[in-house]
Write an enzyme that holds these catalytic residues in place. Structure first.
Site, PDB file in Angstrom:
ATOM      1  N   SER A   1       0.556  -1.090  -0.065  1.00 51.05           N
ATOM      2  CA  SER A   1      -0.376   0.431  -0.432  1.00 51.05           C
ATOM      3  C   SER A   1       0.725   1.293   0.105  1.00 51.05           C
ATOM      4  CB  SER A   1      -1.111   0.071   1.847  1.00 51.05           C
ATOM      5  OG  SER A   1      -1.412   1.087   1.555  1.00 51.05           O
TER       6      SER A   1
ATOM      7  N   TYR B   1      -1.897  -0.546  10.578  1.00 55.20           N
ATOM      8  CA  TYR B   1      -2.088  -1.280   9.071  1.00 55.20           C
ATOM      9  C   TYR B   1      -0.878  -0.812   8.715  1.00 55.20           C
ATOM     10  CZ  TYR B   1      -3.477  -1.349   3.748  1.00 55.20           C
ATOM     11  OH  TYR B   1      -4.122  -1.924   2.862  1.00 55.20           O
TER      12      TYR B   1
HETATM   13  N1  LIG Z   1      -8.648  -0.475  -1.636  1.00 54.09           N
HETATM   14  C1  LIG Z   1      -8.304   0.607  -1.720  1.00 54.09           C
HETATM   15  O1  LIG Z   1      -7.618   1.248  -1.352  1.00 54.09           O
HETATM   16  C2  LIG Z   1      -6.394  -0.336  -1.191  1.00 54.09           C
HETATM   17  C3  LIG Z   1      -5.345   0.773  -1.393  1.00 54.09           C
HETATM   18  C4  LIG Z   1      -3.286  -0.036  -0.873  1.00 54.09           C
HETATM   19  C5  LIG Z   1      -3.446  -1.244  -0.367  1.00 54.09           C
HETATM   20  N2  LIG Z   1      -4.478  -2.181  -0.922  1.00 54.09           N
HETATM   21  C6  LIG Z   1      -4.360  -3.238  -0.850  1.00 54.09           C
HETATM   22  O2  LIG Z   1      -4.931  -4.527  -1.162  1.00 54.09           O
HETATM   23  C7  LIG Z   1      -5.192  -6.321  -0.828  1.00 54.09           C
HETATM   24  C8  LIG Z   1      -6.745  -6.239  -1.408  1.00 54.09           C
HETATM   25  O3  LIG Z   1      -7.744  -5.884  -0.445  1.00 54.09           O
HETATM   26  P1  LIG Z   1      -9.007  -5.410  -1.328  1.00 54.09           P
HETATM   27  O4  LIG Z   1      -8.963  -3.672  -1.108  1.00 54.09           O
HETATM   28  O5  LIG Z   1      -9.523  -5.694  -2.644  1.00 54.09           O
HETATM   29  O6  LIG Z   1     -10.020  -5.428  -0.190  1.00 54.09           O
HETATM   30  P2  LIG Z   1     -10.808  -6.440  -0.165  1.00 54.09           P
HETATM   31  O7  LIG Z   1     -12.542  -6.503  -0.568  1.00 54.09           O
HETATM   32  O8  LIG Z   1     -11.669  -6.189   1.873  1.00 54.09           O
HETATM   33  O9  LIG Z   1     -10.468  -7.310  -0.106  1.00 54.09           O
HETATM   34  C9  LIG Z   1      -9.324  -8.423   1.095  1.00 54.09           C
HETATM   35  C10 LIG Z   1      -9.160 -10.002   0.849  1.00 54.09           C
HETATM   36  O10 LIG Z   1      -8.126 -10.305   1.246  1.00 54.09           O
HETATM   37  C11 LIG Z   1      -8.998 -11.465   1.915  1.00 54.09           C
HETATM   38  N3  LIG Z   1      -8.544 -12.001   3.340  1.00 54.09           N
HETATM   39  C12 LIG Z   1      -8.267 -11.297   4.340  1.00 54.09           C
HETATM   40  N4  LIG Z   1      -8.672 -11.757   5.768  1.00 54.09           N
HETATM   41  C13 LIG Z   1      -7.685 -13.119   4.626  1.00 54.09           C
HETATM   42  C14 LIG Z   1      -7.559 -14.684   5.635  1.00 54.09           C
HETATM   43  N5  LIG Z   1      -6.683 -14.325   7.148  1.00 54.09           N
HETATM   44  N6  LIG Z   1      -7.170 -15.593   4.783  1.00 54.09           N
HETATM   45  C15 LIG Z   1      -6.946 -15.030   3.358  1.00 54.09           C
HETATM   46  N7  LIG Z   1      -8.030 -14.294   2.809  1.00 54.09           N
HETATM   47  C16 LIG Z   1      -7.983 -13.091   3.507  1.00 54.09           C
HETATM   48  C17 LIG Z   1     -10.565 -11.520   1.538  1.00 54.09           C
HETATM   49  O11 LIG Z   1     -10.591 -12.962   1.695  1.00 54.09           O
HETATM   50  P3  LIG Z   1     -11.682 -13.373   2.101  1.00 54.09           P
HETATM   51  O12 LIG Z   1     -12.466 -13.024   3.305  1.00 54.09           O
HETATM   52  O13 LIG Z   1     -13.233 -15.103   1.536  1.00 54.09           O
HETATM   53  O14 LIG Z   1     -10.453 -14.733   3.458  1.00 54.09           O
HETATM   54  C18 LIG Z   1     -10.846 -10.562   0.728  1.00 54.09           C
HETATM   55  O15 LIG Z   1     -10.343 -11.784  -0.597  1.00 54.09           O
HETATM   56  C19 LIG Z   1      -4.998  -5.704   0.294  1.00 54.09           C
HETATM   57  O16 LIG Z   1      -3.680  -6.118   1.288  1.00 54.09           O
HETATM   58  C20 LIG Z   1      -5.062  -4.002   1.008  1.00 54.09           C
HETATM   59  O17 LIG Z   1      -4.528  -3.564   1.708  1.00 54.09           O
HETATM   60  C21 LIG Z   1      -6.046  -2.101  -1.020  1.00 54.09           C
END
Ligand SMILES: NC(=O)c1ccc[n+]([C@@H]2O[C@H](COP(=O)([O-])OP(=O)(O)OC[C@H]3O[C@@H](n4cnc5c(N)ncnc54)[C@H](OP(=O)(O)O)[C@@H]3O)[C@@H](O)[C@H]2O)c1
Ligand SMILES: *[C@@H]1O[C@H](CO)[C@@H](O)[C@H](O)[C@H]1NC(C)=O
Length: 307
Positions: free
Chosen positions: A177, A190
């Site tokens: 991130s 985070y």
């Molecule tokens: N959205 C943003 O603004 C943003 C910005 C920078 C970086 N990111 C990064 O992008 C990545 C994806 O996030 P997103 O934005 O797509 O959010 P999201 O829609 O909440 O997706 C998070 C994913 O992580 C999985 N997950 C969570 N805990 C887990 C565990 N214990 N074991 C296995 N899987 C797990 C969830 O799947 P299940 O619930 O099915 O396990 C879900 O598919 C993250 O690493 C986040 O930090 C996001």
């Protein structure tokens, strides 16, 4: 004026050529077709969008996450909604797994590797976010963020690394991130976990580069996903709302396309954000006191808004 152009021309052209050479030709382009790709957190948001992008590129996907039902939905969407020739795509495999469950991880990863006998690309995308004040954040919350965003990624990487080293090829991608580059107030758990992930990745890259394993870190700014809704608060409760900043971010599809490009061109460290956010990284390094002042103002604004 003519002189200015002459001077500029004599410098800019060679610099541009060298830059383009390094950027696009220096590292051999990766052909994604038929590559075996494991994506964690493929059940929603960026992971789901990556599943679509890599599926269309002809990869053999293994989609991982805790929610089997959501993974099945993503698989059904891929099979029914993707408009590509049948001979190019491969039906995805699903792997229900919790990356923090140390007791089952080894066995599950072995069966994932056994699916195709090889693993070309691991996309460590699973993650959770956090909102809260340090004084009122339970240690359990810090531990949870480290478990999911840091230890989970390391555990998975350690299971896959011997396979890739033996293959003498592979790529490990970490979705970090902007907050893995600079910390912002009220996001301590985070930011800390993502900073740790960046540090780990930089060590890994150096250790494996000469053994055929590429490491790349992608650090996005805001993406319009459910991340903030799934975020935990200092007391361990769910944040439960989609913040304005998250909602106004880039689409998961745009971010996934950038991840695909990053992998294709084997870039090592990519920041996916606006120029102002990128500037923050340089300010933190070159003018730390200015950065601290900006963050102090940001913290004050947040306190005023959340009184
Ligand atoms: N959205 C943003 O603004 C943003 C910005 C920078 C970086 N990111 C990064 O992008 C990545 C994806 O996030 P997103 O934005 O797509 O959010 P999201 O829609 O909440 O997706 C998070 C994913 O992580 C999985 N997950 C969570 N805990 C887990 C565990 N214990 N074991 C296995 N899987 C797990 C969830 O799947 P299940 O619930 O099915 O396990 C879900 O598919 C993250 O690493 C986040 O930090 C996001
Ligand atoms: C967010 O969650 C809702 C409800 O679970 C779902 O319909 C939506 O597709 C999710 N958004 C993303 C970008 O994953």
């Amino acid at each position: 004026m003519a002189l200015v152009w002459k001077i500029a021309g004599s410098f800019l052209l060679p610099i541009t050529i060298v830059y383009l050479l390094i950027r696009f030709c220096g590292r051999k382009k990766l052909c994604l077709r038929n590559k075996v790709v494991l994506i964690t957190g493929a059940s929603s948001g960026l992971g789901e969008a990556c599943a679509h992008a890599f599926y269309r590129a002809g990869c053999k996907l293994i989609l991982a996450g805790r929610r089997g039902k959501e993974l099945q939905r993503v698989k059904d969407d891929l099979l029914t909604k993707t408009d590509v020739k049948n001979d190019k795509v491969h039906p995805p495999e699903l792997a229900v797994l919790d990356i923090t469950d140390a007791s089952s991880l080894q066995e599950k990863m072995a069966s994932i590797v056994a699916l195709y006998g090889v693993l070309d690309i691991l996309i460590n995308n699973a993650g959770i976010s956090y909102r809260g004040e340090i004084e009122h954040t339970n240690m359990d919350v810090y531990r949870k963020l480290m478990e999911v965003n840091f230890f989970g990624q390391i555990a998975l990487t350690k299971e896959i690394l011997p396979v890739m080293v033996q293959q003498k090829k592979g790529m490990i991608v970490f979705i970090s991130s902007m907050q893995g580059k600079v910390s912002i107030p009220y996001r301590s758990a985070y930011s800390s976990a993502k900073h740790a992930l960046q540090a780990f990745s930089d060590c890994l890259r150096a250790e494996t580069a000469e053994r055929g394993v590429d490491v790349c870190v992608v650090s996005p700014g805001y993406i319009s996903t459910n991340l903030s809704r799934n975020a935990v608060r200092g007391d361990g409760s769910l944040h439960g709302v989609i913040d304005k900043t998250t909602a106004s971010g880039m689409t998961p599809q745009e971010a996934a396309q950038a991840v695909l490009q990053t992998v294709t061109y084997r870039h090592q460290d990519v920041v996916l954000s606006s120029i102002t956010h990128k500037l923050a990284i340089y300010i933190r390094t070159l003018l730390p006191s200015l950065f601290f002042w900006i963050m102090l103002k940001r913290a004050k604004k947040y306190r005023d808004e959340n009184k």
